[in-house]
Design a protein around this motif. Sequence first.
Motif, short mmCIF file in Angstrom:
data_model
loop_
_atom_site.label_atom_id
_atom_site.label_comp_id
_atom_site.label_asym_id
_atom_site.label_seq_id
_atom_site.Cartn_x
_atom_site.Cartn_y
_atom_site.Cartn_z
N VAL A 186 0.40 5.71 5.29
CA VAL A 186 1.25 6.45 5.98
C VAL A 186 1.41 5.59 7.57
N ASP A 187 2.63 5.45 7.86
CA ASP A 187 2.90 4.88 8.87
C ASP A 187 3.22 6.24 10.22
N ILE A 188 2.16 5.96 11.08
CA ILE A 188 2.22 7.28 11.93
C ILE A 188 2.63 6.75 13.50
N PHE B 17 -1.26 -7.31 12.91
CA PHE B 17 -1.78 -6.04 13.40
C PHE B 17 -0.64 -4.95 13.45
N GLU B 18 -1.00 -3.65 12.80
CA GLU B 18 -0.12 -2.56 12.77
C GLU B 18 -0.87 -1.31 13.01
N PRO B 19 -0.96 -1.01 14.50
CA PRO B 19 -1.55 -0.04 15.02
C PRO B 19 -1.03 1.47 14.14
N TRP B 20 0.13 1.36 13.62
CA TRP B 20 0.41 2.59 13.15
C TRP B 20 0.30 2.87 11.50
N HIS B 21 -0.30 1.61 10.90
CA HIS B 21 -0.43 1.76 9.60
C HIS B 21 -1.68 2.24 9.01
N TYR B 22 -1.77 3.45 8.49
CA TYR B 22 -3.06 4.14 8.08
C TYR B 22 -3.14 4.37 6.56
N GLU C 85 0.90 -1.21 0.04
CA GLU C 85 -0.03 -0.08 -0.03
C GLU C 85 0.87 1.22 0.12
N HIS C 86 2.04 1.21 0.56
CA HIS C 86 2.93 2.36 0.70
C HIS C 86 3.25 2.99 -0.90
N GLN C 87 3.11 1.61 -1.83
CA GLN C 87 3.44 2.20 -3.18
C GLN C 87 2.47 3.08 -3.89
ZN LIG Z 1 2.87 0.80 6.65
#
Ligand SMILES: [Zn+2]
Length: 200
Positions: free
Chosen positions: A114-116, A163-168, A107-109
């Motif tokens: 964004v990782d917050i 689980f990635e609580p930072w990846h939006y 998804e970053h591509q």
């Molecule tokens: Zn990410």
Amino acid sequence: MGARSIDDPDSIWVVVDKQRPLDPQDYSPADLVDVPVAHTWDPLLRREAADAVVRMFDAAREEAGLELASNSAYRSYDTQVGVYNGDVSDFGQEHADANTARPGNSEHQTGLAVDIGAASGDCSLDVCFAATDEGQWLAENAWRFGFLLRYPADKVAVTGFAFEPWHYRYVGEDLTAELHATGVTTLEEFFGLAHAPDYP
Ligand SMILES: [Zn+2]
């Protein structure tokens, strides 16, 4: 709510997962801009997503006194080759595939993810971010700005990622309002797509 394409990589609704690579695989967005927020890595996002990040970070400060930072935003196909291969050589392929997308499947591509983290760096890119004030504020409020917590703890079998609580992921406020109202938490379920626990 007007429907948008989930296949076109230029659509803010594009769904990218282990079953749905970007087409073309080396896609890069045409409207990347610098995101003027606190950061570790210089963040680039598509213009609409960048504007929304700025509004969201401003709101976190004004409403809750919280300072957020971007830890990673747009990553090109070539950058993802390096990230993925680095994880494979450090941790092995199984661990890498559970935590880092292969190039063309990230998804970053898209320029929409964004990782917050907290500006303090506490629990940066760690599951413990979910329990911080910053992580909780994002979990409750990101939808108001068009962002979706893309890899929930209870949906690993659907999204294919831990689980990635930072990846939006930015999908726009129309869609996040609909997701919020219906209680659906993944794009795969909302659009009736195949679950994507693994690569084909
Ligand atoms: Zn990410």
